[in-house]
Motif scaffolding. Sequence first.
Motif, PDB file in Angstrom:
ATOM      1  N   LEU A  87       0.754  -1.375   0.423  1.00  0.00           N
ATOM      2  CA  LEU A  87      -0.039   0.025  -0.219  1.00  0.00           C
ATOM      3  C   LEU A  87       0.868   0.995   0.303  1.00  0.00           C
ATOM      4  O   LEU A  87       0.469   2.340  -0.722  1.00  0.00           O
ATOM      5  N   LEU A  88       2.475   1.554   0.755  1.00  0.00           N
ATOM      6  CA  LEU A  88       3.138   2.421   0.709  1.00  0.00           C
ATOM      7  C   LEU A  88       4.061   2.779  -0.218  1.00  0.00           C
ATOM      8  O   LEU A  88       3.610   3.443  -1.135  1.00  0.00           O
ATOM      9  N   GLU A  89       4.009   1.670  -1.243  1.00  0.00           N
ATOM     10  CA  GLU A  89       4.167   2.022  -2.789  1.00  0.00           C
ATOM     11  C   GLU A  89       3.638   2.472  -3.604  1.00  0.00           C
ATOM     12  O   GLU A  89       4.139   3.484  -4.934  1.00  0.00           O
ATOM     13  N   ILE A  90       2.314   2.023  -3.560  1.00  0.00           N
ATOM     14  CA  ILE A  90       0.913   2.742  -4.372  1.00  0.00           C
ATOM     15  C   ILE A  90       0.669   4.136  -3.926  1.00  0.00           C
ATOM     16  O   ILE A  90       1.271   4.935  -4.646  1.00  0.00           O
ATOM     17  N   TYR A  91       1.175   4.354  -2.629  1.00  0.00           N
ATOM     18  CA  TYR A  91       1.016   5.769  -2.546  1.00  0.00           C
ATOM     19  C   TYR A  91       1.673   6.424  -2.885  1.00  0.00           C
ATOM     20  O   TYR A  91       1.990   7.230  -4.110  1.00  0.00           O
ATOM     21  N   ASP A  92       3.079   5.884  -3.057  1.00  0.00           N
ATOM     22  CA  ASP A  92       4.301   6.692  -3.886  1.00  0.00           C
ATOM     23  C   ASP A  92       4.377   7.086  -5.501  1.00  0.00           C
ATOM     24  O   ASP A  92       4.196   7.818  -6.284  1.00  0.00           O
ATOM     25  N   LEU A  93       3.552   5.772  -5.706  1.00  0.00           N
ATOM     26  CA  LEU A  93       3.364   5.832  -7.559  1.00  0.00           C
ATOM     27  C   LEU A  93       2.003   6.806  -8.301  1.00  0.00           C
ATOM     28  O   LEU A  93       2.462   7.867  -8.678  1.00  0.00           O
ATOM     29  N   ARG A  94       1.433   6.674  -6.725  1.00  0.00           N
ATOM     30  CA  ARG A  94       0.029   6.976  -6.872  1.00  0.00           C
ATOM     31  C   ARG A  94       0.369   9.303  -6.825  1.00  0.00           C
ATOM     32  O   ARG A  94      -0.164   9.540  -7.921  1.00  0.00           O
ATOM     33  N   ALA A  95       1.586   9.052  -6.515  1.00  0.00           N
ATOM     34  CA  ALA A  95       1.902  10.930  -5.663  1.00  0.00           C
ATOM     35  C   ALA A  95       2.615  10.729  -6.936  1.00  0.00           C
ATOM     36  O   ALA A  95       1.911  12.148  -7.564  1.00  0.00           O
ATOM     37  N   VAL A  96       3.015  10.510  -7.289  1.00  0.00           N
ATOM     38  CA  VAL A  96       4.264  10.792  -8.790  1.00  0.00           C
ATOM     39  C   VAL A  96       3.335  11.048  -9.906  1.00  0.00           C
ATOM     40  O   VAL A  96       2.817  11.812 -11.032  1.00  0.00           O
ATOM     41  N   LEU A  97       1.713  10.360 -10.202  1.00  0.00           N
ATOM     42  CA  LEU A  97       1.152  10.084 -11.454  1.00  0.00           C
ATOM     43  C   LEU A  97      -0.042  11.578 -10.884  1.00  0.00           C
ATOM     44  O   LEU A  97      -0.652  11.761 -12.407  1.00  0.00           O
ATOM     45  N   THR A  98      -0.183  11.626 -10.120  1.00  0.00           N
ATOM     46  CA  THR A  98      -1.174  12.707  -9.515  1.00  0.00           C
ATOM     47  C   THR A  98      -0.604  14.311  -9.710  1.00  0.00           C
ATOM     48  O   THR A  98      -1.654  14.978 -10.202  1.00  0.00           O
ATOM     49  N   GLY A  99       0.755  13.971  -9.272  1.00  0.00           N
ATOM     50  CA  GLY A  99       0.661  15.740  -9.777  1.00  0.00           C
ATOM     51  C   GLY A  99       1.156  15.566 -11.024  1.00  0.00           C
ATOM     52  O   GLY A  99       1.706  17.352 -11.651  1.00  0.00           O
ATOM     53  N   HIS A 100       1.550  14.261 -11.667  1.00  0.00           N
ATOM     54  CA  HIS A 100       1.393  15.130 -13.453  1.00  0.00           C
ATOM     55  C   HIS A 100      -0.257  15.368 -13.773  1.00  0.00           C
ATOM     56  O   HIS A 100       0.122  16.230 -14.874  1.00  0.00           O
ATOM     57  N   ALA A 101      -1.305  14.668 -13.147  1.00  0.00           N
ATOM     58  CA  ALA A 101      -2.524  15.160 -13.748  1.00  0.00           C
ATOM     59  C   ALA A 101      -2.660  16.375 -13.144  1.00  0.00           C
ATOM     60  O   ALA A 101      -3.781  17.416 -14.210  1.00  0.00           O
ATOM     61  N   CYS A 102      -2.740  16.276 -12.500  1.00  0.00           N
ATOM     62  CA  CYS A 102      -2.545  17.837 -11.583  1.00  0.00           C
ATOM     63  C   CYS A 102      -1.475  18.893 -12.700  1.00  0.00           C
ATOM     64  O   CYS A 102      -2.654  20.304 -12.708  1.00  0.00           O
ATOM     65  N   GLU A 103      -0.576  18.481 -13.098  1.00  0.00           N
ATOM     66  CA  GLU A 103       0.111  19.574 -14.520  1.00  0.00           C
ATOM     67  C   GLU A 103      -0.759  19.525 -15.166  1.00  0.00           C
ATOM     68  O   GLU A 103      -0.459  20.676 -16.193  1.00  0.00           O
ATOM     69  N   LEU A 104      -1.281  18.797 -16.068  1.00  0.00           N
ATOM     70  CA  LEU A 104      -1.830  19.097 -16.365  1.00  0.00           C
ATOM     71  C   LEU A 104      -3.644  18.862 -16.604  1.00  0.00           C
ATOM     72  O   LEU A 104      -3.970  20.342 -17.725  1.00  0.00           O
ATOM     73  N   LEU A 155      -3.198   7.902 -18.627  1.00  0.00           N
ATOM     74  CA  LEU A 155      -3.165   8.480 -17.672  1.00  0.00           C
ATOM     75  C   LEU A 155      -4.141   7.904 -16.464  1.00  0.00           C
ATOM     76  O   LEU A 155      -4.294   7.309 -15.226  1.00  0.00           O
ATOM     77  N   GLN A 156      -5.257   8.516 -16.553  1.00  0.00           N
ATOM     78  CA  GLN A 156      -6.575   8.069 -16.363  1.00  0.00           C
ATOM     79  C   GLN A 156      -6.928   6.219 -15.966  1.00  0.00           C
ATOM     80  O   GLN A 156      -6.849   5.578 -14.164  1.00  0.00           O
ATOM     81  N   ALA A 157      -5.979   5.622 -17.017  1.00  0.00           N
ATOM     82  CA  ALA A 157      -6.138   4.129 -16.275  1.00  0.00           C
ATOM     83  C   ALA A 157      -5.295   3.447 -15.141  1.00  0.00           C
ATOM     84  O   ALA A 157      -5.427   2.043 -14.397  1.00  0.00           O
ATOM     85  N   MET A 158      -3.930   4.885 -15.127  1.00  0.00           N
ATOM     86  CA  MET A 158      -3.018   3.895 -14.534  1.00  0.00           C
ATOM     87  C   MET A 158      -3.534   4.285 -13.236  1.00  0.00           C
ATOM     88  O   MET A 158      -3.286   3.213 -12.132  1.00  0.00           O
ATOM     89  N   ILE A 159      -3.689   5.268 -12.688  1.00  0.00           N
ATOM     90  CA  ILE A 159      -4.362   5.991 -11.410  1.00  0.00           C
ATOM     91  C   ILE A 159      -5.228   4.957 -11.571  1.00  0.00           C
ATOM     92  O   ILE A 159      -5.497   4.637 -10.134  1.00  0.00           O
ATOM     93  N   ASP A 160      -6.134   4.849 -12.117  1.00  0.00           N
ATOM     94  CA  ASP A 160      -8.063   4.270 -11.804  1.00  0.00           C
ATOM     95  C   ASP A 160      -7.723   2.979 -10.866  1.00  0.00           C
ATOM     96  O   ASP A 160      -7.248   2.281 -10.092  1.00  0.00           O
ATOM     97  N   HIS A 209       0.006  16.100  -1.780  1.00  0.00           N
ATOM     98  CA  HIS A 209      -0.644  16.098  -1.095  1.00  0.00           C
ATOM     99  C   HIS A 209      -1.561  14.358  -0.768  1.00  0.00           C
ATOM    100  O   HIS A 209      -1.504  13.747   0.492  1.00  0.00           O
ATOM    101  N   VAL A 210      -0.844  13.831  -1.802  1.00  0.00           N
ATOM    102  CA  VAL A 210      -0.838  12.346  -1.597  1.00  0.00           C
ATOM    103  C   VAL A 210       0.353  12.213  -1.134  1.00  0.00           C
ATOM    104  O   VAL A 210      -0.086  10.607   0.093  1.00  0.00           O
ATOM    105  N   ARG A 211       1.198  12.197  -0.869  1.00  0.00           N
ATOM    106  CA  ARG A 211       2.598  11.898   0.547  1.00  0.00           C
ATOM    107  C   ARG A 211       1.893  12.175   1.844  1.00  0.00           C
ATOM    108  O   ARG A 211       2.381  11.660   2.396  1.00  0.00           O
TER     109      ARG A 211
END
Length: 226
Positions: A87-104, A155-160, A209-211
């Motif tokens: 779960l902690l690894e998922i948080y780390d991956l999701r943090a990076v992807l969420t940051g990218h989503a917010c940038e876009l 990106l949405q598929a990865m985060i979902d 935020h995710v971190r």
Amino acid sequence: MAAEEQDLLALRRNSTLSSLVADRIERFILSGQLPAGERINEAVLAKELGVSRGPIREAARLLASQGLVEFVANKGAFVREVSRAGLLEIYDLRAVLTGHACELAARERDEGGVSALRGLHAEMSDAAKSDPALYYTLNLRFHDQLVRMASSPRLQAMIDGLVKEMHLFRQVSLSRHPDMAQSNREHNEIIEAIAMGDEASARRLGEAHVRAGKMRFETAARSTAS
């Protein structure tokens, strides 16, 4: 009709039915009706869904390809379990992807999307006072809206996929009740960065935020263990 055409139609019908059954079983898993570690009982599910055992078996294979189900030799299919470390690894991956989503999303600056985020933020402000379950549901909608505003299906598929995996953690309740007021303040900062088109800040705030959510989870886990 030629035999080959009949076989093709039968294959399409079976494929469609298996997909529909997989969607139903996925909802059972994500809602907790089929908890992590639970065996996929073909006979019970076939009776409940009004289908034969074949589509249940095919649905389990589909869900295994999505990481929600795993097959154990000589035992069958089970809802996959995610460890705390996982779960902690998922948080780390999701943090990076969420940051990218917010940038876009900040790059797109969709006014309708920003308005939707503001509406969800207001609802969460009320829910944070007394309704953790509602806050959790609204939080999922908020993050889904963020990702959709990035206009990136991949990106949405990865985060979902990562969000679905988070539901497989046995102690998921620990990650559902963070410091809601603080979490929602972070949401507001993200909204403002997106509204201003500040891509760098949106990325930084989304990832942070995710971190921060990960840290809140770890704090809750330690508190529960003590």
